[in-house]
Scaffold this motif. Sequence first.
Motif, PDB file in Angstrom:
ATOM      1  N   UNK A  96      10.894   2.726   3.332  1.00  0.00           N
ATOM      2  CA  UNK A  96       9.768   2.321   4.160  1.00  0.00           C
ATOM      3  C   UNK A  96       9.777   0.711   4.410  1.00  0.00           C
ATOM      4  N   UNK A 100       9.176  -0.478   8.084  1.00  0.00           N
ATOM      5  CA  UNK A 100       8.159  -1.545   8.304  1.00  0.00           C
ATOM      6  C   UNK A 100       8.801  -2.913   9.076  1.00  0.00           C
ATOM      7  N   UNK A 101      10.007  -3.458   8.579  1.00  0.00           N
ATOM      8  CA  UNK A 101      10.481  -4.365   9.103  1.00  0.00           C
ATOM      9  C   UNK A 101      11.486  -3.958  10.190  1.00  0.00           C
ATOM     10  N   UNK A 102      11.643  -2.826  10.619  1.00  0.00           N
ATOM     11  CA  UNK A 102      12.563  -2.576  11.743  1.00  0.00           C
ATOM     12  C   UNK A 102      14.022  -3.077  11.387  1.00  0.00           C
ATOM     13  N   UNK A 122       9.953   6.922   8.129  1.00  0.00           N
ATOM     14  CA  UNK A 122       8.669   7.210   7.616  1.00  0.00           C
ATOM     15  C   UNK A 122       8.642   8.370   6.720  1.00  0.00           C
ATOM     16  N   UNK A 152       3.775   2.290  -8.759  1.00  0.00           N
ATOM     17  CA  UNK A 152       3.414   2.558  -7.330  1.00  0.00           C
ATOM     18  C   UNK A 152       2.161   2.161  -6.429  1.00  0.00           C
ATOM     19  N   UNK A 153       1.057   1.993  -7.155  1.00  0.00           N
ATOM     20  CA  UNK A 153      -0.109   1.408  -6.808  1.00  0.00           C
ATOM     21  C   UNK A 153       0.083  -0.207  -6.478  1.00  0.00           C
ATOM     22  N   UNK A 156       2.536  -0.901  -3.290  1.00  0.00           N
ATOM     23  CA  UNK A 156       2.070  -0.772  -2.105  1.00  0.00           C
ATOM     24  C   UNK A 156       0.858  -1.928  -1.848  1.00  0.00           C
ATOM     25  N   UNK A 157       0.166  -2.149  -2.811  1.00  0.00           N
ATOM     26  CA  UNK A 157      -0.886  -3.530  -2.624  1.00  0.00           C
ATOM     27  C   UNK A 157      -0.105  -4.712  -2.697  1.00  0.00           C
ATOM     28  N   UNK A 159       3.001  -5.271  -0.966  1.00  0.00           N
ATOM     29  CA  UNK A 159       3.213  -4.916   0.403  1.00  0.00           C
ATOM     30  C   UNK A 159       2.175  -5.100   1.299  1.00  0.00           C
ATOM     31  N   UNK A 160       0.816  -4.863   0.878  1.00  0.00           N
ATOM     32  CA  UNK A 160      -0.384  -4.935   1.811  1.00  0.00           C
ATOM     33  C   UNK A 160      -0.775  -6.353   1.744  1.00  0.00           C
ATOM     34  N   UNK A 161      -0.665  -7.077   0.636  1.00  0.00           N
ATOM     35  CA  UNK A 161      -0.987  -8.512   0.357  1.00  0.00           C
ATOM     36  C   UNK A 161       0.086  -9.142   1.603  1.00  0.00           C
ATOM     37  N   UNK A 163       1.609  -8.471   3.846  1.00  0.00           N
ATOM     38  CA  UNK A 163       1.321  -7.924   5.558  1.00  0.00           C
ATOM     39  C   UNK A 163      -0.075  -8.641   5.812  1.00  0.00           C
ATOM     40  N   UNK A 164      -0.858  -8.940   5.093  1.00  0.00           N
ATOM     41  CA  UNK A 164      -2.481  -9.291   5.381  1.00  0.00           C
ATOM     42  C   UNK A 164      -2.249 -10.853   5.175  1.00  0.00           C
TER      43      UNK A 164
ATOM     44  N   UNK B  41      -8.683  -6.201  -2.840  1.00  0.00           N
ATOM     45  CA  UNK B  41      -8.053  -6.655  -1.642  1.00  0.00           C
ATOM     46  C   UNK B  41      -8.619  -6.395  -0.437  1.00  0.00           C
ATOM     47  N   UNK B 123       2.385   1.300   5.349  1.00  0.00           N
ATOM     48  CA  UNK B 123       2.286   1.019   3.766  1.00  0.00           C
ATOM     49  C   UNK B 123       0.791   1.411   3.292  1.00  0.00           C
ATOM     50  N   UNK B 130       0.145   6.680  -3.443  1.00  0.00           N
ATOM     51  CA  UNK B 130      -0.068   6.327  -4.818  1.00  0.00           C
ATOM     52  C   UNK B 130      -1.260   6.266  -5.641  1.00  0.00           C
TER      53      UNK B 130
END
Lengths: 335, 335
Positions: A96, A100-102, A122, A152-153, A156-157, A159-161, A163-164, B41, B123, B130
Amino acid sequence: MTLSARSRADVAAALNDIQAPVRDRLGAVSAEIWRIVAADLPLAEEVGAHLMGMKGKMFRPTLLLLASAVDDTPDDVRAIPLAATVEVLHLATLVHDDAVDHSVLRRGMPTVNALYSHQISVIMGDYLYARTMAELVRVGDFEVMRVFARSSTEMTIGELRQLSAFDALRFDEDDYFRLIRAKTAALFRTATEVGALCGAASHRSALATFGERLGMAFQIADDLLDYTEAQEMTGKPTGLDLREHKVTLPLIAALRDMPAAPRQRVEQLFSEPAPNDALVADVVSIVTEHGGLEYARRRGEQVTREAEEALASLPESAARTALFDAIGYVLDRRW
Amino acid sequence: MTLSARSRADVAAALNDIQAPVRDRLGAVSAEIWRIVAADLPLAEEVGAHLMGMKGKMFRPTLLLLASAVDDTPDDVRAIPLAATVEVLHLATLVHDDAVDHSVLRRGMPTVNALYSHQISVIMGDYLYARTMAELVRVGDFEVMRVFARSSTEMTIGELRQLSAFDALRFDEDDYFRLIRAKTAALFRTATEVGALCGAASHRSALATFGERLGMAFQIADDLLDYTEAQEMTGKPTGLDLREHKVTLPLIAALRDMPAAPRQRVEQLFSEPAPNDALVADVVSIVTEHGGLEYARRRGEQVTREAEEALASLPESAARTALFDAIGYVLDRRW
């Protein structure tokens, strides 16, 4: 512990030593990974074979197996499949990440993304997550599942951090440490903590801390490498993080007391969608000159010492020695 | 049971009736979904709010709650959070479906994909997976986890099957049924089977079969809709599957004894990367004229009868009546 670069052969030899106490068990782990990812579907089989090629050095399974053996005889009925599971989860995140980064290359090999399609990467990642969960259910240990679910949580958090983080240059040291704890250290911690649950439960807390600090050192080293290493060794170009506008510890540190002129250069890089080689090289030099690499190395050493200290309470054993050596490996592999 | 289209108001009224026996419990499920997807978040919070808007009719949680109430008093300590969990898992698959398809609209609303970014949708889907796992661990029922783990694997394998069907026109009826069982029916089955585990364990097998057949009918209806409905009602253009070269039951059936001339037209559509409206409309007519819709409706009715038969062994109750009505709802909503 030296922080200077060693030869690739030395690093491979070091890994060989670390894996020596668990060599036979690692062989069994490979077979388990196959079993877990196998599906009655040519594509899954094919991509699975590709992933087995990607799986690399089995560093996380190695940590799990070593942790399980620091005290008593490990419970291999659980340790072997769980070591495989931690690698399958790791592969899921890699697939993944590349989607995401291609990304087109990973460890010098084409990614699932590049080789098949973005769509397949994906869904293949999802498949690997689903298999992780199915295998955890099969093993049937709730405490182990709790550790996996938490990491796992966290991952992903993390990664979201990342990206945001819209204003990249306001990303500070606290943000960075929160990020690497989630993105990288959580899975290392899972490996050592689950290992503890398979034979060394009384050392669970120490081994969890060890895994987390080791993972943080690993990521700091990785981020430093982006500033210090050339394409040949990594299979990816130096300064890739900068090209992608990812802010890591060296830049965060260097920016702290940076005068206006070089700071403008950095801001220029972050305002250009595709900064050219000269600009990237220039910012690498600026970060170096303003003490960014030195600071990141120092912080890496601190984290490393915390990893060492976490091992202090463990009884003497070949596994403990190997875990100790793993710290050096994480650093030398990269710095 | 009529297969003709009803008005939107009628369909909403039908759903209202189905949900009547579990109205209060559904309110509690919404709160649980919030709890499960909440994260410290801003982005997760924001996307979570968007997903709550997307969650639509809570059809799967409704099925779970009804199934849990067909016999005895349901165990809501498990049923409520698990009904929320089945919806969170459903949202995870929707987010990744939209990421894979690069969809911009879902139920007339912008997708996470369109609203944020493709990266965030990959993500965010992982985050929802998750959270699903973490919630299952919290509830702590291994049998329930087993059901979820199996359906997660099935769903991803279904998607992989669809993506790896390189020669679309050789996709046959067996392939189609295997696909919809995995892609859609597996999660419906999870809802009713887990519902059974929360209060009607002796009816587990009947309720699992019911859920599976209902899900298959749902998907057949959905695939027919792509041939029969205009954009206004669905929020997406008619013939979308054909545009994307997805082969569903109406086309599979129509192709069976199709003469060379119309077959060539179909092949033309499948050889063009972006078939125009006229070509799509033409193939929709061809499929209709060659009995594709009629055949798909007949197979849908068969599956529907199997769903009805699965309910026969259950005791009389308001929940059973509502499950029976759910069959009609699945059909009328679409056909």
